[in-house]
Design a protein around this motif. Sequence first.
Motif, PDB file in Angstrom:
ATOM      1  N   ILE A 228      89.521   6.096 -80.106  1.00 29.14           N
ATOM      2  CA  ILE A 228      88.939   7.282 -79.492  1.00 29.14           C
ATOM      3  C   ILE A 228      89.343   7.325 -78.022  1.00 29.14           C
ATOM      4  CG2 ILE A 228      86.956   7.307 -81.055  1.00 29.14           C
ATOM      5  CD1 ILE A 228      85.267   6.248 -78.650  1.00 29.14           C
ATOM      6  N   LYS A 273      83.404  10.457 -83.863  1.00 28.57           N
ATOM      7  CA  LYS A 273      83.189  10.998 -82.525  1.00 28.57           C
ATOM      8  C   LYS A 273      83.089  12.516 -82.598  1.00 28.57           C
ATOM      9  CE  LYS A 273      85.280  11.087 -77.879  1.00 28.57           C
ATOM     10  NZ  LYS A 273      85.505  12.538 -77.748  1.00 28.57           N
ATOM     11  N   LEU A 278      78.871   9.589 -80.569  1.00 30.20           N
ATOM     12  CA  LEU A 278      79.540   8.697 -81.515  1.00 30.20           C
ATOM     13  C   LEU A 278      78.507   8.255 -82.552  1.00 30.20           C
ATOM     14  CD1 LEU A 278      82.213   7.146 -82.137  1.00 30.20           C
ATOM     15  CD2 LEU A 278      81.227   5.223 -80.873  1.00 30.20           C
ATOM     16  N   LEU A 292      78.421   8.738 -75.296  1.00 25.63           N
ATOM     17  CA  LEU A 292      79.525   8.137 -74.558  1.00 25.63           C
ATOM     18  C   LEU A 292      79.481   8.575 -73.100  1.00 25.63           C
ATOM     19  CD1 LEU A 292      82.067   8.977 -77.338  1.00 25.63           C
ATOM     20  CD2 LEU A 292      81.649   6.632 -76.599  1.00 25.63           C
TER      21      LEU A 292
END
Length: 440
Positions: A228, A273, A278, A292
Amino acid sequence: MRMQRCRSLLLLLAVCWTPSIAHADDWPQWLGTQRDSVWRETGIIAKFPEGLKPKWRAPVAYGYSGPAVADGRVFVMDFVTDADTKGNPAARPKINGTERVLCLNAADGKELWKYEYPVTYQISYPAGPRATPTVAGGKVYTLGAMGNLTCLDAATGKRAWTKDLMTEYKTKPPVWGCCWHPLVEGQKLFCLAGGEGSVAIALDKDSGKELWRSLSAKEQGYCPPTMISAGGKKQLLIWHAESLNSIDPETGKPYWSVPLTPNAGMSIAEPRKYGDYLFASAAFNAAVLLKLHADKPAVDEVWRGKANTAVYSVNSTPFIDEGTLYGVDLRGELRGVKLESGERLWDTFAAATKDGKQASSATAFLVKNGDRYFIMSETGDLIIAKLTPKGYEEISRTHLLEPTGSAWGRDVVWSHPAFANKCVYARNDKELVCVSLAAD
């Protein structure tokens, strides 16, 4: 003059038509080109016609490994053995056989090459390899159920390098075998191995040379390495049997770790995500939603799963669409869940189970195409449906394959299909089929 104009017009039409054929999408790895369960081709049928028949069928042996499709070729793994693969899965007997990598012509299913090696299984559900091949840079990377990692030339099948991960890293496969799908990014191949300090490894994709190793855990789990971008950095996610971890893909240095311990080490579904969220989940109430950070690799916990919330994935990876989470739960319920709170909105057994009745670990694989989903059910049915916060709307279904596998006393297909060239490529333990889904 009129004939010349006609020929010129025909030539122009041919030139204009050619790119639409030449630029058909591939499905070169687990969950597609971007590993996100999205099929981006257009011109796909709105519903299945009656009497839908495969373009071709090709014989294969045992395997859960899904096919990969790239550059006019189909790659799939299987396991050839005379032993019983449907006995008591708890027994984990030694079963001798041969793992194979098959390369087929995507147009007609004819074998182009195969690569094979002897292997002895001692795992639960010993019906073949689990991981989907990864095709990148003219190579194909495969992982066998006992940890045989191999790099082959995609055009010829010639071996570039191979590693016995369990021997090299002095460890053993988890109960249900090595399932993590190899990830290639840049010059690196990311995989799991196990052992002290080497749950995650990065290899040079061309030579197989180790570049770094990272993390320790009692068991590797089954979740594939997932890349990611967040906090201004690329982050490699590794979810093993004890925690969900983010590490620097360049060095293997850990960024952050969140405890997330699934029952029996069953970290299987890929973390998802969505924006700056997430989500990760596994059976038996192991689920977490993380926020995040925007300025650095770090997370805050938003909520954890508890009774009557979230979705607890078993074999299939959930999908997040416009703030709603869709996934298949432990007993085969396809659920719609409000992502930000974990609130369950609806559920149905129609997609994953036979006759709409609950079944332990029942499985359906979700792939988004436009505004609808193609859902491969463990029953062997392929379903077109719309999923919204209001519910499940089935549009059409067709019976694609006979369920030849076995789980909890019922027949199943537990292999993720590939969608490429306006076709679906799907397999059981006897055949791989290609079915056109083009609108015309």
